[in-house]
Design a protein around this motif. Structure first.
Motif, short mmCIF file in Angstrom:
data_model
loop_
_atom_site.label_atom_id
_atom_site.label_comp_id
_atom_site.label_asym_id
_atom_site.label_seq_id
_atom_site.Cartn_x
_atom_site.Cartn_y
_atom_site.Cartn_z
N ILE A 83 0.85 -1.20 0.00
CA ILE A 83 0.00 0.00 0.00
C ILE A 83 0.88 1.25 0.00
O ILE A 83 0.64 2.20 -0.76
CB ILE A 83 -0.93 -0.01 1.23
N ALA A 84 1.92 1.24 0.86
CA ALA A 84 2.79 2.40 0.94
C ALA A 84 3.48 2.67 -0.39
O ALA A 84 3.66 3.83 -0.79
CB ALA A 84 3.83 2.19 2.04
N SER A 85 3.84 1.60 -1.11
CA SER A 85 4.54 1.79 -2.37
C SER A 85 3.62 2.43 -3.41
O SER A 85 4.08 2.94 -4.43
CB SER A 85 5.09 0.46 -2.89
N GLU A 86 2.30 2.38 -3.17
CA GLU A 86 1.36 3.04 -4.07
C GLU A 86 1.12 4.49 -3.67
O GLU A 86 0.96 5.37 -4.52
CB GLU A 86 0.00 2.32 -4.06
N LEU A 87 1.07 4.72 -2.36
CA LEU A 87 0.52 5.98 -1.87
C LEU A 87 1.55 7.01 -1.44
O LEU A 87 1.28 8.21 -1.49
CB LEU A 87 -0.42 5.71 -0.68
N VAL A 88 2.74 6.55 -0.98
CA VAL A 88 3.65 7.51 -0.36
C VAL A 88 4.52 8.19 -1.41
O VAL A 88 5.70 7.93 -1.52
CB VAL A 88 4.51 6.81 0.71
N ASN A 89 3.91 9.04 -2.22
CA ASN A 89 4.69 9.93 -3.08
C ASN A 89 3.81 11.07 -3.56
O ASN A 89 2.62 11.09 -3.29
CB ASN A 89 5.30 9.17 -4.28
N THR A 102 -1.54 4.30 5.15
CA THR A 102 -0.84 3.03 5.33
C THR A 102 -0.96 2.53 6.76
O THR A 102 -1.31 1.38 7.02
CB THR A 102 0.65 3.20 4.97
N LEU A 103 -0.67 3.45 7.71
CA LEU A 103 -0.71 3.04 9.11
C LEU A 103 -2.12 2.64 9.51
O LEU A 103 -2.33 1.66 10.24
CB LEU A 103 -0.19 4.18 10.00
N LEU A 104 -3.11 3.41 9.00
CA LEU A 104 -4.50 3.09 9.35
C LEU A 104 -4.92 1.74 8.79
O LEU A 104 -5.63 0.98 9.44
CB LEU A 104 -5.44 4.18 8.83
N SER A 105 -4.48 1.44 7.57
CA SER A 105 -4.90 0.16 6.99
C SER A 105 -4.32 -1.00 7.79
O SER A 105 -4.99 -2.01 8.01
CB SER A 105 -4.47 0.07 5.52
N GLY A 106 -3.07 -0.84 8.29
CA GLY A 106 -2.50 -1.89 9.14
C GLY A 106 -3.28 -2.03 10.42
O GLY A 106 -3.62 -3.14 10.85
N ALA A 107 -3.61 -0.88 11.04
CA ALA A 107 -4.38 -0.93 12.29
C ALA A 107 -5.75 -1.54 12.04
O ALA A 107 -6.25 -2.31 12.86
CB ALA A 107 -4.52 0.47 12.87
N ALA A 108 -6.35 -1.21 10.88
CA ALA A 108 -7.68 -1.76 10.57
C ALA A 108 -7.60 -3.28 10.43
O ALA A 108 -8.49 -4.01 10.90
CB ALA A 108 -8.22 -1.14 9.28
N PHE A 109 -6.52 -3.75 9.81
CA PHE A 109 -6.39 -5.20 9.67
C PHE A 109 -6.21 -5.86 11.04
O PHE A 109 -6.79 -6.91 11.32
CB PHE A 109 -5.19 -5.54 8.77
N GLY A 110 -5.43 -5.20 11.90
CA GLY A 110 -5.27 -5.71 13.26
C GLY A 110 -6.60 -5.72 14.00
O GLY A 110 -6.92 -6.67 14.72
N LEU A 111 -7.39 -4.66 13.78
CA LEU A 111 -8.72 -4.59 14.39
C LEU A 111 -9.57 -5.78 13.96
O LEU A 111 -10.25 -6.41 14.77
CB LEU A 111 -9.39 -3.28 14.00
N MET A 112 -9.49 -6.10 12.66
CA MET A 112 -10.26 -7.24 12.16
C MET A 112 -9.80 -8.52 12.87
O MET A 112 -10.64 -9.32 13.32
CB MET A 112 -10.06 -7.37 10.65
N ASN A 113 -8.49 -8.70 13.01
CA ASN A 113 -7.98 -9.86 13.75
C ASN A 113 -8.58 -9.90 15.15
O ASN A 113 -9.04 -10.94 15.61
CB ASN A 113 -6.45 -9.78 13.88
N GLY A 114 -8.56 -8.74 15.81
CA GLY A 114 -9.06 -8.68 17.17
C GLY A 114 -10.53 -9.03 17.25
O GLY A 114 -10.96 -9.79 18.12
N LEU A 115 -11.33 -8.50 16.31
CA LEU A 115 -12.76 -8.77 16.32
C LEU A 115 -13.02 -10.26 16.11
O LEU A 115 -13.89 -10.85 16.77
CB LEU A 115 -13.47 -7.96 15.23
#
Lengths: 348, 316
Positions: A83-89, A102-115
């Motif tokens: 994701i970062a390689s697409e967005l960070v420029n 990028t950071l939010l998408s990682g946190a969101a994926f972690g949230l999904m794991n947690g749920l």
């Protein structure tokens, strides 16, 4: 008095203390043996190679403290890397937005794991085994072939010393201001990792949620009976794990200036993160340890591989030596079995 | 009429039902695109199961370890090491050597987990790394030039009465595991130790040797799979076992074996392995790109576990 506190700290944190000692000895003698040891260039290079695994080790720490395991950290890192390689420029605003996304998408994926773990009531190790596959699939969707681009200035500034950082962005008189001098040779990745630790991990650990994570790892039943917010703590732990993994993925993207949805690499990083957590003195049974220890564990893992560059070791023997060192290091945990007075304590 | 199903059999029924769903969905797809139904032809199914037998045998060994509440992460390189030594030794001794490698690795794993009391997750991971190092050092990082022996080729590729020999091997391993788990004291001890090791110890079970035995079984199964896979591809190569670790764990868990140990039936593991093999083959018939495969794979595991793999809430 002061001495007493230090000794007490040592005996309460034997794992962390011995990891710290091992790391210090390894790192010091490495720099002694390196022809250009103790120089900024070597430090920058080492820090760059350690940053990603350090973040992943922190990410792995939280589920391990709960008494679980997250087999998706490497995959989430790979996903956020893509994701970062697409967005960070682009323009500064776009870069900032890309970093946040990028950071939010990682946190969101972690949230999904947690749920899934909390409300699906599936064992973490199995749930994350499956979500790890999903993360790899998404990463392949984002970036079917390795490539992409990350802003060059950012890449240069974040992977070198503080002086280069200031020089790139023309702050603090291009790095020559008096107040930045003492820090000029410190590698930026070290500062990033420390900042994330101080700004995210330390407050979390001191919060009720963070303490609950430790309580769950020690005795989930007792934590529940004490009225602690079990569900919230578990979800928070996995979300934070996703966030740390995203930090690793983002850093990897900045460092390599590209994204790569590599399944093998994801698996290797996941396994190394477990090794780093264990080396850092965190118990796989849960409830004991800290993300700071895992940082040191990651450092130990990496320093061992640095030795291969300066010692004249056959490259073909390197994986073997790495494996033996890992095996021997974790076998020191067996000392515990010698101290057990009641044999039943072994079977906990 | 209400059919009651015991908790232990529920996963097995649901997994079997899902196998039928996969077959039907795949057939509908092939009928609508090509007008044929290869998925329902015995020949195609047998061929899929032949390649699936490697996974099935790995899963059988993995299940013994998971029943104890442990896990064996050293399967990939145990498999590879067994295959590589077998092809390197060659001749009559190829097969016994491979099995000896599996047993030796299993004993090392068992020793670390049962006697040194190191969590299996990290100890078997270390053993896996050491094995990889040994194989890289021995072969120089390339595929060894040795080829599989005729016996290995026969076991993996030949057919008897139109049925692949590999399936007979899988069946033999399955019968062996079923007999051990249900008919021997060792099998009962595995369940007891997996439920609560302290209680099993106090009941007079030598739990440490039970743990060691389960790891030896796992190593043995991995080495059999390695021999078959080397025979199937006619040689051994670096990383040949990497694709088996996670699917093996998934097969065991989808079959209803509890990841914390003590509960599970072998028939479930068998069905779990078949489920994964068929899912993979339907996805490849659909020419699903790797990305879609991984996502579907993960989603299916999560979805099935949500249906029957839910734990009790810990409240005391």
């Amino acid at each position: 008095m002061r001495q007493g506190r230090l000794t007490r700290w040592f005996f309460q944190n034997v794992g962390l203390a011995s990891a710290l000692l091992l790391f210090a000895v390894l790192f010091f003698s490495y720099n002694m043996m390196h022809p250009r040891g103790f120089s900024a260039a070597v430090a920058v290079q080492n820090a760059n190679e350690t940053a990603a695994i350090a973040f992943l080790a922190m990410a792995q720490t939280l589920p391990v403290l709960l008494g679980g395991l997250d087999l998706s950290v490497g995959a989430v890192m790979t996903l956020t890397n893509c994701i970062a390689s697409e967005l960070v420029n682009g323009s500064p605003a776009q870069i900032l937005l890309g970093v946040v996304a990028t950071l939010l998408s990682g946190a969101a994926f972690g949230l999904m794991n947690g749920l899934i773990v909390v409300y699906g009531r599936i064992q973490p190790i199995i749930a994350t085994l499956a979500t790890g596959a999903i993360a790899i699939g998404l990463a392949l969707l984002v970036r079917p072939k390795p490539g992409g681009a990350v802003d060059g200035d950012l890449g240069w500034a974040l992977t070198n010393s503080v002086w280069d950082f200031a020089d790139t962005y023309g702050i603090a008189g291009g790095g020559d201001a008096w107040w930045i001098r003492p820090f000029a040779d410190i590698p930026v990745p070290v500062i990033i990792v420390l900042l994330v630790t101080i700004l995210v991990w330390v407050p979390f650990r001191r919060s009720v949620t963070g303490r609950t994570v430790y309580a769950i790892g020690s005795a989930e039943g007792a934590a529940f009976m004490s009225g602690l917010p079990i569900d919230r703590a578990k979800i928070a732990a996995f979300t934070l794990g996703g966030f740390f993994a995203a930090c690793g993925g983002l850093y990897l993207a900045i460092q390599t200036s590209s994204g790569n949805a590599d399944i093998q690499q994801a698996g290797a990083y996941t396994l190394n993160s477990i090794a780093a957590v264990v080396l850092g003195g965190t118990s796989l049974l849960g409830g004991v340890g800290s993300a700071v220890g895992s940082l040191i564990g990651a450092g130990i893992l990496r320093v061992i591989s640095f030795y291969f560059r300066i010692l004249d070791i056959d490259p073909l023997l390197q994986p073997l030596i790495e494996g033996v060192v890992l095996l021997v290091a974790v076998s020191f945990g067996a000392i515990r079995t010698l101290r057990v007075k009641n044999k039943l304590d072994l079977f906990r | 009429m209400r059919i009651s199903v015991s908790n232990e059999n529920k996963p097995i029924l649901i997994a079997s039902f899902f196998i039928v769903v996969i077959l039907l969905a795949g057939t509908v797809y092939t009928l609508s695109t090509a007008g044929t139904a290869p998925l329902l032809s015995p020949k195609y199914l047998l061929q899929q199961l032949q390649t699936g037998s490697f996974l099935g045998i790995c899963a059988a060994g993995m299940m013994m370890v998971i029943l104890l509440g442990h896990i064996d992460l050293s399967i990939p390189w145990t498999l590879t090491a067994a295959a590589m030594t077998a092809t390197a030794v060659g001749g009559e001794m190829a097969l016994p050597t491979a099995l000896a490698v599996g047993i030796a690795v299993g004993m090392l794993n068992g020793f670390g987990v049962a006697f040194l009391r190191i969590p299996s997750m990290i100890f078997t991971l270390g053993v896996d790394t050491v094995l990889r190092g040994l194989m890289v050092a021995q072969t120089g990082g390339f595929a060894p030039q040795d080829t599989a022996t005729p016996l290995m080729l026969f076991l993996a590729k030949d057919r008897i009465l139109g049925i692949p020999v590999a399936l007979f091997v899988w069946a033999a391993v399955s019968v062996f595991v079923i007999v051990i788990l249900t008919r021997t004291g060792f099998g009962r001890s595995i369940y007891a130790t997996g439920s609560r090791e302290g209680a099993a110890y106090l009941s007079g079970i030598r739990t440490r040797f039970v743990t060691m035995g389960a790891f030896v079984m796992s190593g043995l199964c991995a080495s059999v799979a390695g021999v078959l896979l080397a025979g199937y591809s006619a040689k051994a190569y670096q990383g040949m076992g990497n694709a088996f670790l996670l699917p093996a764990i998934a097969a065991v868990v989808l079959g209803g074996t509890h990841i914390l140990g003590g509960r599970g039936r072998y028939i479930g593991t068998l069905i779990g392995a078949i489920l994964i093999v068929l899912l993979n083959s339907v996805l490849s018939i659909m020419q699903m790109p790797e990305a879609g495969r991984q996502i579907i794979y993960g989603t299916v595991i999560i979805a099935m576990l949500l249906v029957y793999g839910r734990n009790q809430r810990i409240t005391s």
